[in-house]
Scaffold this active site. Structure first.
Site, mmCIF file in Angstrom:
data_model
loop_
_atom_site.group_PDB
_atom_site.id
_atom_site.type_symbol
_atom_site.label_atom_id
_atom_site.label_comp_id
_atom_site.label_asym_id
_atom_site.label_seq_id
_atom_site.Cartn_x
_atom_site.Cartn_y
_atom_site.Cartn_z
ATOM 1 C CG ASP A 51 13.040 19.294 111.512
ATOM 2 O OD1 ASP A 51 11.920 19.715 111.151
ATOM 3 O OD2 ASP A 51 13.514 19.526 112.641
ATOM 4 C CG ASP A 87 17.071 21.426 114.753
ATOM 5 O OD1 ASP A 87 15.844 21.607 114.686
ATOM 6 O OD2 ASP A 87 17.846 22.222 115.301
ATOM 7 C CD GLU A 126 8.545 17.928 110.785
ATOM 8 O OE1 GLU A 126 9.046 16.937 111.330
ATOM 9 O OE2 GLU A 126 8.456 19.040 111.325
#
Length: 168
Positions: A7, A136, A64
């Site tokens: 991420d 996160d 992502e």
């Protein structure tokens, strides 16, 4: 198969590592890579991720995708962070899959509009953890879980839509 999910972030990048054996998901590790000083941010992110890759040796990676932010400068900077992440992954010759936040949330929670606490709770349940990781790291684990599930789905289009030769 060992997966790493990423991420990417401007100051904090989450990572999550899972092992997948059929339908069984096993938590390996998760955390964040902090990349404080803006002048050194991309180098710190690259070096930090390389250390994680060397320690845990994943076989596949997922990241992502960038979403378009209201602030174009933030979007550009996030794109640079993603570039450093992808460079580190590719330098280890890892295949890299990309998933939107919407798709990850759908895979983990069942709805693309899930809030971060919902994602954290489902990651905790899916990986049988005592407590949920930070946002996160949890998002990164969600990316890894999403990728692992998508990798198990056979690509029916490649087999069923193959053009056939016409007989004369």
């Amino acid at each position: 198969m060992r997966w790493i999910g990423i991420d990417p972030g401007l100051c904090t990048t989450g990572f999550g590592i899972i092992d997948v054996d059929g339908q069984k998901l096993t938590y390996v590790a998760s955390g964040t890579i902090e990349s404080g000083d803006p002048a050194k941010r991309l180098g710190a992110l690259y070096a930090g991720l390389k250390e994680v890759l060397e320690t845990y040796r994943p076989e596949s990676a997922a990241i992502e995708e960038v979403f378009l932010n209201v602030n174009p400068r933030s979007t550009l900077m996030l794109g640079q962070a993603r570039g450093a992440v992808i460079a580190a992954l590719v330098s280890e010759k890892l295949p890299v899959a990309e998933y939107s936040a919407l798709r990850v949330k759908q895979a983990i929670v069942g709805t693309g509009r899930a809030a971060k606490p919902q994602v954290q709770e489902m990651v905790k349940r899916l990986l049988r953890l005592n407590r949920a990781p930070g946002t996160d790291a949890s998002d990164a684990l969600g990316v890894a879980i999403c990728a692992a599930h998508h990798a198990q789905i056979p690509n029916v289009f490649s087999t069923t839509l193959t053009p056939k030769k016409r007989s004369k």
